[in-house]
Design an enzyme around this catalytic site. Structure first.
Site, PDB file in Angstrom:
ATOM      1  N   SER A   1       0.862  -1.175   0.000  1.00  0.00           N
ATOM      2  CA  SER A   1       0.000   0.000   0.000  1.00  0.00           C
ATOM      3  C   SER A   1       0.900   1.227   0.000  1.00  0.00           C
ATOM      4  O   SER A   1       2.083   1.136   0.373  1.00  0.00           O
ATOM      5  CB  SER A   1      -0.868   0.011   1.255  1.00  0.00           C
ATOM      6  OG  SER A   1      -1.509   1.258   1.457  1.00  0.00           O
TER       7      SER A   1
ATOM      8  N   TYR B   1      -2.579  -1.017  10.505  1.00  0.00           N
ATOM      9  CA  TYR B   1      -2.481  -1.159   9.054  1.00  0.00           C
ATOM     10  C   TYR B   1      -1.139  -0.633   8.555  1.00  0.00           C
ATOM     11  O   TYR B   1      -0.440  -1.298   7.777  1.00  0.00           O
ATOM     12  CB  TYR B   1      -3.632  -0.407   8.390  1.00  0.00           C
ATOM     13  CG  TYR B   1      -3.793  -0.674   6.911  1.00  0.00           C
ATOM     14  CD1 TYR B   1      -4.552  -1.747   6.462  1.00  0.00           C
ATOM     15  CD2 TYR B   1      -3.190   0.148   5.969  1.00  0.00           C
ATOM     16  CE1 TYR B   1      -4.701  -1.995   5.100  1.00  0.00           C
ATOM     17  CE2 TYR B   1      -3.336  -0.092   4.614  1.00  0.00           C
ATOM     18  CZ  TYR B   1      -4.097  -1.158   4.183  1.00  0.00           C
ATOM     19  OH  TYR B   1      -4.238  -1.409   2.833  1.00  0.00           O
TER      20      TYR B   1
END
Length: 258
Positions: free
Chosen positions: A140, A153
């Site tokens: 990401s 995350y």
């Protein structure tokens, strides 16, 4: 010749888009993820109809190492090995660190980071015995930069980047490449789910979350398309990418250029 491809978290979103691309290429694919049994079977059947390969569904829980081992062994037993491993499984939880539930932290780290270690641990010996392989970790932009309220995350995605580099160095002489793809915001079910969470946390409207939070740093002011990520995975899995290892491809609309 059909490749054997394992894609975690591939019953929706980015993972499903990647599965479609490999299925269309005629590869044998194991998809994985949670969802309604009938809906998953419909997805599997539609993928199966796309190309000449065989599409299987494996219900492995990415928090359970024994399930992950069984999934990789299924690929070995049904398809003869694992040519391409794509670690994509993911969930999200948005909260301040001091309010972040410890059980949620453990769950995110298990699914986003530890599961990739477990899939790689079992797939790498198969790839070595075959004399080549491709490992693609869907990281990401949050594997490169941080955002508030996403401690687990961001920590997990940064961890994936480190795991990718370490594995690439270990496997550099085994014709096995290990790379990451770092998408910006893609309008997947995972992202859509966090919009109301962010709105509540910040006290703004959902439209403002999209414009002022999610796309604030994407210079294009557009969500990344699932198909763009899928095409990058197809390229990294190809022979043309044999000298690309230990690095990442950012598909983030200019986010990390700032």
């Amino acid at each position: 010749m059909s490749r054997s491809v394992v894609i975690t978290g591939s019953t929706s979103g980015i993972g499903l888009g990647i599965a479609r691309a490999f299925a269309a290429s005629g590869d044998n694919v194991i998809i994985n993820g949670f969802g309604d049994r009938d809906e998953i079977e419909a997805i599997r059947a539609s993928l199966d109809a796309q190309g000449s390969g065989t599409i299987l569904y494996h219900p492995a829980d990415m928090t359970k190492p024994i399930d992950i081992e069984h999934m990789i062994l299924t690929a070995r037993d049904r398809f003869g090995g694992v040519d391409v491993l794509i670690n994509n499984a993911g969930i999200q939880h948005v909260a301040k660190i001091e309010e972040f539930p410890p059980e949620k932290w453990d769950q995110l780290i298990a699914i986003l980071l530890s599961s990739a270690f477990h899939t790689m641990r079992h797939a790498i010996p198969l790839m070595k015995s075959q004399g080549k392989g491709r490992i693609i970790n869907i990281a990401s932009a949050h594997g490169l930069v941080a955002s508030p309220f996403k401690s687990a995350y961001v920590a997990a995605k940064h961890g994936i980047m480190g795991l990718t580099k370490t594995a690439a160095l270990e496997l550099a002489r085994d014709a096995i490449t290990v790379n990451a793809i770092c998408p910006g915001f893609v309008l997947t079910p995972l992202v859509e789910k966090q919009i109301p969470d962010q709105a509540r946390e910040k006290g703004i409207s959902e439209a403002e979350v999209k414009d002022e939070v999610l796309l604030r740093l994407q210079a294009t002011k557009e969500f990344v398309a699932v198909e763009e990520v899928a095409e990058a995975a197809i390229y990294l899995a190809s022979d043309a990418a044999r000298s690309i290892t230990g690095t990442h491809i950012s598909i983030d609309g200019g986010w990390t250029a700032q």
